[in-house]
Design a protein around this motif. Structure first.
Motif, PDB file in Angstrom:
ATOM      1  N   SER A   1       0.924  -1.123   0.024  1.00  0.00           N
ATOM      2  CA  SER A   1      -0.327   0.122   0.008  1.00  0.00           C
ATOM      3  C   SER A   1       0.819   1.362  -0.029  1.00  0.00           C
ATOM      4  CB  SER A   1      -1.023   0.020   1.139  1.00  0.00           C
ATOM      5  OG  SER A   1      -1.761   1.260   1.374  1.00  0.00           O
TER       6      SER A   1
ATOM      7  N   SER B   1       1.398   5.264  -0.605  1.00  0.00           N
ATOM      8  CA  SER B   1       0.564   6.761  -0.240  1.00  0.00           C
ATOM      9  C   SER B   1       0.945   7.666  -1.711  1.00  0.00           C
ATOM     10  CB  SER B   1       0.910   7.620   0.644  1.00  0.00           C
ATOM     11  OG  SER B   1       0.140   6.745   1.963  1.00  0.00           O
TER      12      SER B   1
ATOM     13  N   ASN C   1      -1.118  10.359  -2.912  1.00  0.00           N
ATOM     14  CA  ASN C   1      -1.518  11.475  -2.338  1.00  0.00           C
ATOM     15  C   ASN C   1      -1.406  12.717  -3.310  1.00  0.00           C
ATOM     16  OD1 ASN C   1      -1.442  10.390   0.212  1.00  0.00           O
ATOM     17  ND2 ASN C   1       0.640  11.200   0.827  1.00  0.00           N
TER      18      ASN C   1
ATOM     19  N   ILE D   1      -1.619  -1.053  -3.891  1.00  0.00           N
ATOM     20  CA  ILE D   1      -2.754  -0.304  -3.779  1.00  0.00           C
ATOM     21  C   ILE D   1      -2.104   1.116  -3.509  1.00  0.00           C
ATOM     22  CG2 ILE D   1      -4.680   0.249  -2.275  1.00  0.00           C
ATOM     23  CD1 ILE D   1      -5.161  -2.291  -3.518  1.00  0.00           C
TER      24      ILE D   1
ATOM     25  N   SER E   1      -2.884   4.892  -2.619  1.00  0.00           N
ATOM     26  CA  SER E   1      -4.041   5.306  -1.658  1.00  0.00           C
ATOM     27  C   SER E   1      -3.965   7.100  -1.732  1.00  0.00           C
ATOM     28  CB  SER E   1      -3.825   4.940  -0.351  1.00  0.00           C
ATOM     29  OG  SER E   1      -2.765   5.467   0.396  1.00  0.00           O
TER      30      SER E   1
ATOM     31  N   VAL F   1      -5.849  10.451   0.402  1.00  0.00           N
ATOM     32  CA  VAL F   1      -6.744  10.716   1.406  1.00  0.00           C
ATOM     33  C   VAL F   1      -7.669  12.163   0.686  1.00  0.00           C
ATOM     34  CG1 VAL F   1      -7.151  11.743   3.588  1.00  0.00           C
ATOM     35  CG2 VAL F   1      -5.229   9.972   3.135  1.00  0.00           C
TER      36      VAL F   1
ATOM     37  N   CYS G   1      -6.406  10.556 -10.200  1.00  0.00           N
ATOM     38  CA  CYS G   1      -5.766   9.668  -9.559  1.00  0.00           C
ATOM     39  C   CYS G   1      -6.035   8.269  -9.833  1.00  0.00           C
ATOM     40  CB  CYS G   1      -6.361   9.788  -7.942  1.00  0.00           C
ATOM     41  SG  CYS G   1      -5.603  11.439  -7.307  1.00  0.00           S
ATOM     42  N   GLU G   2      -7.208   8.005 -10.130  1.00  0.00           N
ATOM     43  CA  GLU G   2      -7.640   6.603 -10.793  1.00  0.00           C
ATOM     44  C   GLU G   2      -6.865   6.264 -12.104  1.00  0.00           C
ATOM     45  OE1 GLU G   2      -9.108   2.871 -10.675  1.00  0.00           O
ATOM     46  OE2 GLU G   2     -10.040   4.226  -9.420  1.00  0.00           O
TER      47      GLU G   2
ATOM     48  N   LEU H   1      -6.607   2.004  -6.875  1.00  0.00           N
ATOM     49  CA  LEU H   1      -6.740   3.047  -6.189  1.00  0.00           C
ATOM     50  C   LEU H   1      -7.785   2.664  -4.905  1.00  0.00           C
ATOM     51  CD1 LEU H   1      -6.034   6.112  -6.059  1.00  0.00           C
ATOM     52  CD2 LEU H   1      -8.243   6.439  -6.802  1.00  0.00           C
ATOM     53  N   ARG H   2      -7.098   3.194  -4.036  1.00  0.00           N
ATOM     54  CA  ARG H   2      -8.080   3.368  -2.588  1.00  0.00           C
ATOM     55  C   ARG H   2      -8.000   4.982  -2.159  1.00  0.00           C
ATOM     56  NH1 ARG H   2      -6.374  -0.560   1.708  1.00  0.00           N
ATOM     57  NH2 ARG H   2      -4.327   0.669   1.821  1.00  0.00           N
ATOM     58  N   VAL H   3      -9.474   5.142  -2.153  1.00  0.00           N
ATOM     59  CA  VAL H   3      -9.486   6.568  -1.555  1.00  0.00           C
ATOM     60  C   VAL H   3     -10.131   6.614  -0.244  1.00  0.00           C
ATOM     61  CG1 VAL H   3     -10.985   8.659  -1.805  1.00  0.00           C
ATOM     62  CG2 VAL H   3     -10.454   7.311  -3.880  1.00  0.00           C
ATOM     63  N   ARG H   4      -9.352   7.126   0.662  1.00  0.00           N
ATOM     64  CA  ARG H   4      -9.366   7.116   2.350  1.00  0.00           C
ATOM     65  C   ARG H   4     -10.013   8.548   2.518  1.00  0.00           C
ATOM     66  NH1 ARG H   4      -4.575   6.703   5.005  1.00  0.00           N
ATOM     67  NH2 ARG H   4      -3.537   7.401   3.335  1.00  0.00           N
TER      68      ARG H   4
END
Length: 85
Positions: free
Chosen positions: A6, A8, A10, A47, A49, A51, A64-65, A75-78
């Motif tokens: 994972s 970042s 960002n 992954i 990620s 934020v 971002c994707e 992509l993981r969106v937190r």
């Protein structure tokens, strides 16, 4: 021994990454992307990620994707949680 990283991402640009992450190295954003690509080239799942809402910033999640996909990552969106929990 590693199933998945994972990382970042960002942001969508070096400038956005630098503003949000405040890295010590000028080329950190490009190095992050190179690391993601190197991992996916070795068939390691990654992954990337971001934020959403950190410091009131709203990222271009579509871009971002695309960046993550072009690097071979998911992509993981937190969501930013102001209280930290």
């Amino acid at each position: 021994l590693v199933d998945e990283f994972s990382v970042s991402l960002n942001g969508t640009t070096k400038e956005e990454y630098n503003e949000l992450s405040q890295p010590k190295f000028d080329e950190a954003y490009n190095e992050v992307k190179k690391f993601i690509k190197a991992c996916t080239n070795e068939n390691i799942s990654v992954i990337a990620s971001v934020v959403e809402g950190y410091k009131g910033r709203h990222l271009d999640l579509e871009t971002c994707e695309k960046i993550a996909k072009n690097l071979g990552a998911k992509l993981r969106v937190r969501e930013w949680i102001p209280n930290g929990y």
